[in-house]
Design an enzyme around this catalytic site. Structure first.
Site, PDB file in Angstrom:
ATOM      1  N   GLY A  40       0.853  -1.190   0.000  1.00 57.93           N
ATOM      2  CA  GLY A  40       0.000   0.000   0.000  1.00 57.93           C
ATOM      3  C   GLY A  40       0.882   1.230   0.000  1.00 57.93           C
ATOM      4  N   THR A  41       1.167   1.780   1.176  1.00 58.47           N
ATOM      5  CA  THR A  41       2.322   2.646   1.394  1.00 58.47           C
ATOM      6  C   THR A  41       2.171   4.140   1.181  1.00 58.47           C
ATOM      7  OG1 THR A  41       3.739   0.834   0.727  1.00 58.47           O
ATOM      8  CG2 THR A  41       4.742   2.958   0.827  1.00 58.47           C
TER       9      THR A  41
END
Length: 235
Positions: A40-41
């Site tokens: 995701g991040t």
């Protein structure tokens, strides 16, 4: 008995030819994406006159819908004075980092000198474009004799240098804060706070980001990476 056409690897009845090599198939883009462990991040890189700060969140998720790990270190040292973030597929990002780190070590062993950060960015772009690393979009930050550098590396191998950059699913939220807070004269300490707050702003709304922040401070003396489960001490 099957009849075979000249130059064909398939018989008239559709059966494969015993005289042709048996070939496998390559995975198609997007195949099994539902099962890919993705980070995701939100990752942030900021340059200053004193060095570089990289900040990342600590969450790994499956498609941004299920949290698979709450303590992922998404920034790794790959050079005596450079670090790279993990963005996208965890396996692809980890393999990418191992490959770059090996090339840096070979370069230094052969030449008895450190690779420059622009050269490292070019190498990273070449690897991203020509290698088997899927779904990566890292930030490279480093310091060399020419000063402080931050690059974003896109999945097609594009390499873009900037004073600050953001990648990942929370990039729009983090950019909003950075646009207001970044200044050319930021100290390393100020950049650390700004980068952490940019990640925190993304964590508030982006389901693929969360669970704390890793901060990497990069100077001519080396790379220092610290994880923080709470933002209170770093914003």
């Amino acid at each position: 008995m099957s009849e075979w056409n000249a130059g064909s690897s398939v018989a008239a009845d559709g059966s494969p030819s015993p005289y042709e090599p048996e070939l496998g198939s390559l995975p198609r883009a997007g195949e099994d994406e539902e099962n890919v462990n993705s980070t995701g991040t939100t990752t942030v890189g900021i340059t200053t006159d004193e060095g570089v700060v990289i900040a990342t969140d600590m969450r790994a998720s499956l498609g941004g819908r299920f949290v698979s790990n709450k303590n992922v270190q998404k920034v790794e040292q790959i050079h005596p004075t450079a670090a790279l973030t993990l963005v996208g597929s965890v396996g692809g990002a980890q393999s990418f980092i191992r490959s770059l780190r090996s090339e840096v070590n070979l370069y230094e062993a052969r030449r008895d000198e450190q690779m420059s950060i622009p050269a490292l960015a070019t190498l990273a772009g070449n690897f991203a474009r020509g290698g088997p690393f899927q779904a990566i979009n890292p930030i490279l930050g480093g310091v060399d004799e020419a000063g402080s550098h931050v690059y974003s590396i896109d999945p097609a191998g594009g390499v873009m240098a900037d004073d600050y950059t953001v990648t990942g699913s929370g990039m729009q939220l983090a950019y909003g804060l950075l646009e207001n807070e970044y200044a050319d004269d930021l100290s390393l300490s100020d950049a650390r706070s700004v980068a952490a707050r940019a990640v925190k702003s993304a964590v508030e709304r982006d389901t693929g980001s969360g669970n704390g922040v890793f901060l990497a401070e990069i100077t001519g003396d080396g790379v220092d990476i610290q994880g923080h489960n709470s933002f209170d001490a770093v914003v």
